[in-house]
Write an enzyme that holds these catalytic residues in place. Structure first.
Site, PDB file in Angstrom:
ATOM      1  CE1 TYR A  87      -3.785   2.417   0.512  1.00  0.00           C
ATOM      2  CE2 TYR A  87      -2.358   3.402   2.182  1.00  0.00           C
ATOM      3  CZ  TYR A  87      -3.475   3.463   1.370  1.00  0.00           C
ATOM      4  OH  TYR A  87      -4.287   4.572   1.416  1.00  0.00           O
ATOM      5  CE  LYS A  97      -3.417   5.146  -1.905  1.00  0.00           C
ATOM      6  NZ  LYS A  97      -4.465   5.541  -2.876  1.00  0.00           N
TER       7      LYS A  97
END
Length: 242
Positions: free
Chosen positions: A165, A169
């Site tokens: 994750y 990003k």
């Protein structure tokens, strides 16, 4: 009859995406509720419409190229342009251990939605965005994508391992900068929004902020005037370091 400004929000059937749609609708935008689940998309539109928002369901799965192309064609047919694109759809993935325990497949699954999906949707919608007077693109990022914050020894993220994750990003931030550079000679502005730790399905509702609070920065960036920034990552409190 002229149609007002059009905003597409992906992953808009719940959480932050729903709140972005609601707040944009309250500002007079026609909101296209992007959702891959038709039932949930319909429910979101019904709820938004009951609150006075002009909302339209748009089926789109950001990981399915055919679905993305079909969605762009539908917007073309109905409106002929797009004023705002909010790339909100995202997943956390299930890998939270040390990087050495995470497989390439784990990363690939998260990147398919959080990075490649954004590129796919943005490229498909860009011809429509170019037809708007001054379009805005907002990519939903996170403080967890900041290399500066993640590498600082005293950072609250120093002991956190969510490599799939977090790195997705970071990659999304790089994608945001790249589009801003490509479009810097146009009226289109491209920015990343960091909503903070919002209580949503993504984190099993463990956040300290509401979806409405998290949506506010995305709405601000989606409605920037001509003096606003492009190629930045912003949170409610200001600029988030890369």
């Amino acid at each position: 009859m002229p149609v007002g400004r059009i905003a597409l929000i992906t992953g808009a059937n719940k959480g932050i995406g729903y709140e972005i749609a609601r707040q944009m609708g309250e500002r007079g935008y026609v909101v296209l509720v992007g959702a891959r689940d038709e039932v949930r998309g319909k429910q979101a539109v019904e709820s938004l419409s009951a609150g006075g928002v002009e909302a339209v369901r748009l089926r789109i799965d950001v990981t399915d190229e055919t679905s993305v192309v079909d969605a762009a064609a539908e917007i073309e047919r109905r409106y002929g342009r797009l004023d705002v694109l909010v790339n909100n759809a995202g997943i956390a993935g299930g890998s939270t251990g040390a990087p050495s325990t995470v497989s390439a497949a784990d990363l690939r699954q998260v990147y398919e939605t959080n990075v490649l999906g954004v590129v796919s949707v943005t490229n498909a919608m860009l011809p429509l965005l170019r037809r708007a007077e001054a379009a805005r693109i907002v990519n939903m990022s996170s403080h967890l994508g900041s290399l500066t914050l993640n590498s600082a020894p005293d950072s609250p993220f120093a002991g956190l391992n969510m490599v799939a994750y977090q790195s997705s990003k970071t990659a999304l931030n790089a994608v945001t900068v790249a589009y801003a550079k490509e479009l810097r000679d146009t009226p289109i502005k491209v920015n990343a929004a960091s909503p903070g730790v919002v209580a949503t399905d993504l984190n099993h509702h463990r956040g300290n902020r509401t979806p409405a609070q998290g949506a506010a920065i995305a709405v601000r960036l989606a409605t920037l005037d001509d003096t606003g920034p492009s190629g930045a990552c912003l949170a409610e409190e200001g600029v988030v370091p890369w």
